[in-house]
Design a protein around this motif. Structure first.
Motif, PDB file in Angstrom:
ATOM      1  N   TYR A   1      -0.911  -4.666  -2.722  1.00  0.00           N
ATOM      2  CA  TYR A   1      -0.570  -4.254  -4.026  1.00  0.00           C
ATOM      3  C   TYR A   1      -0.631  -2.746  -3.875  1.00  0.00           C
ATOM      4  O   TYR A   1      -1.866  -2.152  -3.892  1.00  0.00           O
ATOM      5  N   GLY A   2       0.305  -1.841  -4.205  1.00  0.00           N
ATOM      6  CA  GLY A   2      -0.031  -0.388  -4.407  1.00  0.00           C
ATOM      7  C   GLY A   2       0.410   0.232  -3.015  1.00  0.00           C
ATOM      8  O   GLY A   2       0.378   1.635  -3.116  1.00  0.00           O
ATOM      9  N   ILE A   3       0.473  -0.267  -1.999  1.00  0.00           N
ATOM     10  CA  ILE A   3       0.938   0.236  -0.834  1.00  0.00           C
ATOM     11  C   ILE A   3       2.250   0.165  -0.635  1.00  0.00           C
ATOM     12  O   ILE A   3       2.995  -0.813  -0.118  1.00  0.00           O
ATOM     13  N   THR A   4       3.043   1.383  -1.006  1.00  0.00           N
ATOM     14  CA  THR A   4       4.484   1.185  -0.912  1.00  0.00           C
ATOM     15  C   THR A   4       4.886   2.457  -0.227  1.00  0.00           C
ATOM     16  O   THR A   4       4.201   3.651  -0.058  1.00  0.00           O
ATOM     17  N   LEU A   5       6.151   2.608   0.371  1.00  0.00           N
ATOM     18  CA  LEU A   5       6.587   3.841   1.070  1.00  0.00           C
ATOM     19  C   LEU A   5       7.242   4.710   0.122  1.00  0.00           C
ATOM     20  O   LEU A   5       8.149   4.113  -0.834  1.00  0.00           O
ATOM     21  N   ASP A   6       6.861   5.874   0.324  1.00  0.00           N
ATOM     22  CA  ASP A   6       7.325   6.978  -0.626  1.00  0.00           C
ATOM     23  C   ASP A   6       8.786   7.242  -0.475  1.00  0.00           C
ATOM     24  O   ASP A   6       9.254   7.070   0.825  1.00  0.00           O
TER      25      ASP A   6
ATOM     26  N   ILE B   1      -1.083  -8.519  11.359  1.00  0.00           N
ATOM     27  CA  ILE B   1       0.354  -7.965  10.986  1.00  0.00           C
ATOM     28  C   ILE B   1       0.513  -7.163   9.632  1.00  0.00           C
ATOM     29  O   ILE B   1       0.978  -5.779   9.835  1.00  0.00           O
ATOM     30  N   THR B   2      -0.031  -7.726   8.729  1.00  0.00           N
ATOM     31  CA  THR B   2      -0.116  -7.228   7.357  1.00  0.00           C
ATOM     32  C   THR B   2      -0.880  -5.686   7.488  1.00  0.00           C
ATOM     33  O   THR B   2      -0.446  -4.760   7.006  1.00  0.00           O
ATOM     34  N   VAL B   3      -2.190  -5.798   8.109  1.00  0.00           N
ATOM     35  CA  VAL B   3      -2.834  -4.458   8.139  1.00  0.00           C
ATOM     36  C   VAL B   3      -2.160  -3.314   8.978  1.00  0.00           C
ATOM     37  O   VAL B   3      -2.045  -2.203   8.563  1.00  0.00           O
ATOM     38  N   ARG B   4      -1.505  -3.915   9.978  1.00  0.00           N
ATOM     39  CA  ARG B   4      -0.836  -3.053  10.859  1.00  0.00           C
ATOM     40  C   ARG B   4       0.386  -2.332  10.105  1.00  0.00           C
ATOM     41  O   ARG B   4       0.984  -1.101  10.177  1.00  0.00           O
TER      42      ARG B   4
ATOM     43  N   GLU C   1       0.891  -1.904   6.809  1.00  0.00           N
ATOM     44  CA  GLU C   1       0.323  -0.990   5.870  1.00  0.00           C
ATOM     45  C   GLU C   1      -0.115   0.183   6.363  1.00  0.00           C
ATOM     46  O   GLU C   1       0.200   1.303   5.867  1.00  0.00           O
ATOM     47  N   LEU C   2      -0.856   0.263   7.683  1.00  0.00           N
ATOM     48  CA  LEU C   2      -1.245   1.536   8.237  1.00  0.00           C
ATOM     49  C   LEU C   2       0.265   2.261   8.515  1.00  0.00           C
ATOM     50  O   LEU C   2      -0.036   3.517   8.334  1.00  0.00           O
ATOM     51  N   GLU C   3       1.206   1.668   9.134  1.00  0.00           N
ATOM     52  CA  GLU C   3       2.522   2.422   9.324  1.00  0.00           C
ATOM     53  C   GLU C   3       2.958   3.014   7.962  1.00  0.00           C
ATOM     54  O   GLU C   3       3.276   4.199   8.068  1.00  0.00           O
ATOM     55  N   VAL C   4       2.959   2.033   6.886  1.00  0.00           N
ATOM     56  CA  VAL C   4       3.405   2.852   5.768  1.00  0.00           C
ATOM     57  C   VAL C   4       2.734   3.947   5.373  1.00  0.00           C
ATOM     58  O   VAL C   4       3.241   5.053   4.890  1.00  0.00           O
ATOM     59  N   LEU C   5       1.367   3.795   4.999  1.00  0.00           N
ATOM     60  CA  LEU C   5       0.590   4.868   4.911  1.00  0.00           C
ATOM     61  C   LEU C   5       0.714   6.135   5.634  1.00  0.00           C
ATOM     62  O   LEU C   5       0.600   7.571   5.297  1.00  0.00           O
ATOM     63  N   ALA C   6       0.790   5.906   7.042  1.00  0.00           N
ATOM     64  CA  ALA C   6       1.077   6.896   8.068  1.00  0.00           C
ATOM     65  C   ALA C   6       2.293   7.898   8.000  1.00  0.00           C
ATOM     66  O   ALA C   6       2.508   8.846   7.717  1.00  0.00           O
TER      67      ALA C   6
ATOM     68  N   SER D   1      -8.546   1.295  10.563  1.00  0.00           N
ATOM     69  CA  SER D   1      -8.397   2.803  10.305  1.00  0.00           C
ATOM     70  C   SER D   1      -7.400   2.907  11.744  1.00  0.00           C
ATOM     71  O   SER D   1      -7.768   2.169  12.902  1.00  0.00           O
ATOM     72  N   GLN D   2      -6.751   3.762  11.537  1.00  0.00           N
ATOM     73  CA  GLN D   2      -5.688   4.259  12.696  1.00  0.00           C
ATOM     74  C   GLN D   2      -5.140   5.675  12.684  1.00  0.00           C
ATOM     75  O   GLN D   2      -4.928   6.068  11.877  1.00  0.00           O
ATOM     76  N   PRO D   3      -5.586   6.406  13.932  1.00  0.00           N
ATOM     77  CA  PRO D   3      -5.014   7.785  13.956  1.00  0.00           C
ATOM     78  C   PRO D   3      -3.434   7.633  14.359  1.00  0.00           C
ATOM     79  O   PRO D   3      -3.049   7.003  14.992  1.00  0.00           O
TER      80      PRO D   3
END
Length: 137
Positions: free
Chosen positions: A18-23, A62-65, A67-72, A94-96
């Motif tokens: 919840y709250g992690i969405t693509l801008d 998969i969900t974690v990955r 979400e990381l892509e969306v945030l990146a 965490s992912q760079p």
């Protein structure tokens, strides 16, 4: 009490995204999974993180990955980048990522690499199905 706890665990785990969405601006940011970005302008590096477990329960890899892509992608849009590329695999949620300005230049294969099962860093065997995030929009 036991039944209540068993019913709450799936609810808590499903509420994590919840709250992690693509801008809106990030919808134009592509992900270069293994693509060549040598001809692109380096716009910087972003490191994003999410919860990879809740208490003793690990979240779906998969969900974690996803979400990381969306945030990146969201962070890259703020840097005026149009392409991101993972610089390392996720570690502890965490992912760079590298952020690049490639313009209309293609950056190679867009296919996402296979994701290993949860709690494993080994790649999936060749020929297995791949999953991709579904973005509402």
């Amino acid at each position: 009490m036991r039944k209540t706890l068993l019913l709450l665990v799936p609810v808590l785990l499903s509420a994590c995204t919840y709250g992690i969405t693509l801008d809106d601006a990030a919808k134009n940011v592509r992900t270069a999974w293994g693509g060549d970005v040598s001809g692109c302008r380096d716009m910087g590096k972003v490191t994003v993180s999410v919860q990879d477990h809740i208490g003793p329960v690990d979240r779906n890899n998969i969900t974690v990955r996803d979400e990381l892509e969306v945030l990146a992608r969201n962070q890259a849009a703020e840097l005026h980048a149009d392409t991101i590329k993972p610089l390392a695999d996720p570690t502890d949620g965490s992912q760079p990522w590298g952020a690049y300005q490639c313009g209309a230049r293609p950056v190679g294969p867009a296919a996402r690499p296979p994701v290993a099962p949860n709690n494993s860093n080994s790649p999936a065997p060749a020929g297995k199905a791949q999953t991709f995030p579904v973005h509402s929009g």
